[in-house]
Motif scaffolding. Sequence first.
Motif, PDB file in Angstrom:
ATOM      1  N   ARG A 312      -0.427  -7.167  -0.752  1.00 48.67           N
ATOM      2  CA  ARG A 312       0.639  -8.202  -0.033  1.00 48.67           C
ATOM      3  C   ARG A 312       1.947  -8.304  -0.722  1.00 48.67           C
ATOM      4  O   ARG A 312       2.966  -8.601   0.058  1.00 48.67           O
ATOM      5  CB  ARG A 312       0.006  -9.872  -0.696  1.00 48.67           C
ATOM      6  CG  ARG A 312      -1.385  -9.977  -0.119  1.00 48.67           C
ATOM      7  CD  ARG A 312      -1.150 -10.431   1.358  1.00 48.67           C
ATOM      8  NE  ARG A 312      -0.491 -11.655   1.422  1.00 48.67           N
ATOM      9  CZ  ARG A 312      -1.125 -13.131   1.284  1.00 48.67           C
ATOM     10  NH1 ARG A 312      -2.459 -13.167   0.802  1.00 48.67           N
ATOM     11  NH2 ARG A 312      -0.299 -14.039   1.379  1.00 48.67           N
ATOM     12  N   ALA A 313       2.283  -7.659  -1.959  1.00 44.66           N
ATOM     13  CA  ALA A 313       3.330  -7.396  -2.572  1.00 44.66           C
ATOM     14  C   ALA A 313       4.081  -6.304  -1.776  1.00 44.66           C
ATOM     15  O   ALA A 313       5.580  -6.421  -1.518  1.00 44.66           O
ATOM     16  CB  ALA A 313       3.320  -7.090  -3.889  1.00 44.66           C
ATOM     17  N   ARG A 314       3.374  -5.248  -1.294  1.00 45.92           N
ATOM     18  CA  ARG A 314       4.235  -4.261  -0.467  1.00 45.92           C
ATOM     19  C   ARG A 314       4.387  -4.934   0.954  1.00 45.92           C
ATOM     20  O   ARG A 314       5.620  -4.520   1.436  1.00 45.92           O
ATOM     21  CB  ARG A 314       3.340  -3.092  -0.497  1.00 45.92           C
ATOM     22  CG  ARG A 314       3.093  -2.408  -1.508  1.00 45.92           C
ATOM     23  CD  ARG A 314       2.205  -0.889  -1.046  1.00 45.92           C
ATOM     24  NE  ARG A 314       0.911  -1.046  -0.861  1.00 45.92           N
ATOM     25  CZ  ARG A 314       0.106  -1.192  -1.927  1.00 45.92           C
ATOM     26  NH1 ARG A 314       0.253  -0.881  -3.110  1.00 45.92           N
ATOM     27  NH2 ARG A 314      -1.161  -1.411  -1.597  1.00 45.92           N
ATOM     28  N   ARG A 315       3.691  -5.763   1.359  1.00 44.87           N
ATOM     29  CA  ARG A 315       4.321  -6.492   2.820  1.00 44.87           C
ATOM     30  C   ARG A 315       5.391  -7.046   2.601  1.00 44.87           C
ATOM     31  O   ARG A 315       6.207  -7.359   3.509  1.00 44.87           O
ATOM     32  CB  ARG A 315       2.839  -7.092   3.509  1.00 44.87           C
ATOM     33  CG  ARG A 315       1.850  -6.168   3.799  1.00 44.87           C
ATOM     34  CD  ARG A 315       0.965  -7.143   5.048  1.00 44.87           C
ATOM     35  NE  ARG A 315       0.463  -8.115   4.477  1.00 44.87           N
ATOM     36  CZ  ARG A 315      -0.706  -8.527   4.071  1.00 44.87           C
ATOM     37  NH1 ARG A 315      -1.540  -7.449   3.928  1.00 44.87           N
ATOM     38  NH2 ARG A 315      -1.153  -9.637   3.800  1.00 44.87           N
ATOM     39  N   LEU A 316       5.442  -7.931   1.426  1.00 41.88           N
ATOM     40  CA  LEU A 316       6.473  -9.060   1.084  1.00 41.88           C
ATOM     41  C   LEU A 316       7.487  -8.168   1.115  1.00 41.88           C
ATOM     42  O   LEU A 316       8.794  -8.170   1.691  1.00 41.88           O
ATOM     43  CB  LEU A 316       6.384  -9.741   0.039  1.00 41.88           C
ATOM     44  CG  LEU A 316       7.521 -10.506  -0.499  1.00 41.88           C
ATOM     45  CD1 LEU A 316       7.894 -11.607   0.580  1.00 41.88           C
ATOM     46  CD2 LEU A 316       7.035 -11.297  -1.918  1.00 41.88           C
ATOM     47  N   GLU A 317       7.796  -6.901   0.261  1.00 39.21           N
ATOM     48  CA  GLU A 317       8.859  -5.945   0.186  1.00 39.21           C
ATOM     49  C   GLU A 317       9.157  -5.422   1.415  1.00 39.21           C
ATOM     50  O   GLU A 317      10.708  -5.358   1.955  1.00 39.21           O
ATOM     51  CB  GLU A 317       8.782  -4.998  -0.764  1.00 39.21           C
ATOM     52  CG  GLU A 317       8.632  -5.579  -2.326  1.00 39.21           C
ATOM     53  CD  GLU A 317       8.147  -4.352  -3.185  1.00 39.21           C
ATOM     54  OE1 GLU A 317       8.182  -3.078  -2.691  1.00 39.21           O
ATOM     55  OE2 GLU A 317       7.943  -4.598  -4.507  1.00 39.21           O
ATOM     56  N   ALA A 318       8.301  -5.194   2.258  1.00 39.14           N
ATOM     57  CA  ALA A 318       8.539  -4.507   3.445  1.00 39.14           C
ATOM     58  C   ALA A 318       9.231  -5.400   4.694  1.00 39.14           C
ATOM     59  O   ALA A 318      10.135  -5.204   5.329  1.00 39.14           O
ATOM     60  CB  ALA A 318       7.266  -4.061   4.213  1.00 39.14           C
ATOM     61  N   ALA A 319       8.664  -6.820   4.524  1.00 35.50           N
ATOM     62  CA  ALA A 319       9.340  -7.852   5.346  1.00 35.50           C
ATOM     63  C   ALA A 319      10.698  -8.300   4.842  1.00 35.50           C
ATOM     64  O   ALA A 319      11.684  -8.504   5.783  1.00 35.50           O
ATOM     65  CB  ALA A 319       8.525  -9.411   5.477  1.00 35.50           C
ATOM     66  N   LEU A 320      10.949  -8.053   3.667  1.00 32.55           N
ATOM     67  CA  LEU A 320      12.288  -8.278   3.345  1.00 32.55           C
ATOM     68  C   LEU A 320      13.261  -7.375   3.611  1.00 32.55           C
ATOM     69  O   LEU A 320      14.747  -7.524   4.028  1.00 32.55           O
ATOM     70  CB  LEU A 320      12.376  -8.445   1.610  1.00 32.55           C
ATOM     71  CG  LEU A 320      11.991  -9.995   1.232  1.00 32.55           C
ATOM     72  CD1 LEU A 320      11.832  -9.891  -0.460  1.00 32.55           C
ATOM     73  CD2 LEU A 320      12.849 -11.317   1.391  1.00 32.55           C
ATOM     74  N   ALA A 321      12.842  -5.999   3.386  1.00 36.65           N
ATOM     75  CA  ALA A 321      13.479  -4.792   3.876  1.00 36.65           C
ATOM     76  C   ALA A 321      13.879  -4.935   5.405  1.00 36.65           C
ATOM     77  O   ALA A 321      14.660  -4.347   5.897  1.00 36.65           O
ATOM     78  CB  ALA A 321      13.122  -3.584   3.483  1.00 36.65           C
ATOM     79  N   ALA A 322      13.007  -5.295   6.386  1.00 32.94           N
ATOM     80  CA  ALA A 322      13.111  -5.149   7.581  1.00 32.94           C
ATOM     81  C   ALA A 322      13.913  -6.416   8.358  1.00 32.94           C
ATOM     82  O   ALA A 322      14.413  -6.202   9.517  1.00 32.94           O
ATOM     83  CB  ALA A 322      11.570  -5.530   8.275  1.00 32.94           C
TER      84      ALA A 322
END
Length: 383
Positions: A312-322
């Motif tokens: 979930r932490a990786r998905r959050l970082e990816a969503a912010l980066a995207a």
Amino acid sequence: MPAEPELSAEERDQQARLNAALMACGIIGLLCYLPFDYWMVPDRWPALWAGRLAVVGLLMACLIWQHRRPARSERALLVGALGAEVYFSWGASQVTDAFAFFFWNQSVAVAMFVLLPVVAVWRLRCMLAHNLVMLVAYTACFALWSPFDPVELLRLGGVFLLIGWLISPLLCYVRYDGFHRAAALSQALRRRNAELTEANEALAARQLELTHLANFDAMTGLANRRWGMTFLREALDACHLKRWPLSVLLVDIDRLKQINDTHGHACGDRLICHVAGTIAEQLGPDELGCRMGGDEFLLILPDTDEPEAMERARRLEAALAATPWEAAAVEEASVSVGVASYRPWLEGAADLDELIQRADSAMYVHKRHARERYRSERDAGSA
């Protein structure tokens, strides 16, 4: 007489129903007296029957005329009552037996001067017009055709007619005034209920507003620290009882001070709101995100183990980066996420502060690595 309050549509319908019920009862009463005409006035019963049936037809026509037209109720009742009293006046002059004459007068007095003003809902002028017509019709029919003299009239029920004639306006006034007083009280109660309902709705809306202000962060819309800690404490207790895992993500915005210094605090506030919005999008129905203060956020994930929390932490970082939040500062925007999990089958009773401290430590390790990586990339770019 005080001014009459305007009746509501519901009250006019009630008035019409009461008057229609009275006319229906009048129809039944007229038909029930058909045997009386046959047995007590044997020489005139065909004519009396014809008169009764004519009045029945008139009352039925009045009922049809006022059907679904509440405003016609009083006029319909007055027309029916006038027709009935003309028949009763004429019928009394056709009775020759003393006992039958007494019974006839007594029945007319009760029906037309007691039941009518007590049950009906109509104005005093209608009752006065009714009484005037009754007096004229009865006097004329008695003088023209009745075999009894005035003294016998009084002795054979005429006194009931006289008393009823005198008291019926008072009975009508009391009935109509009582109906309008009840209508005025009903209207006042409806207005008061509407005011109370409006006040209750305003209080409920204010309560919701105050509850929201007490539990949610005004800038980001996420839960505040107070509500977040309450939710986390309750979630830990529930997971302890159910033996479910629970994970938290502590999120911190990297280099917020640098962004504020470079682009202004308004830009930094927009970044905080952007991160909060992305966090809100990542939450499930039983999860909560709260702003711990400044640029720190906490995600509370019940029934989530550590591997899933890391994902979930990786998905959050990816969503912010995207989703770049502002073109001028895209390269400067990033977050550090610390993950901590509670496993009740290994740890026993939950310690809220200890869990957050673990997440905080993991977040600072992440932040230190991110800072070192950022410096290396910046140095490489300068070279």
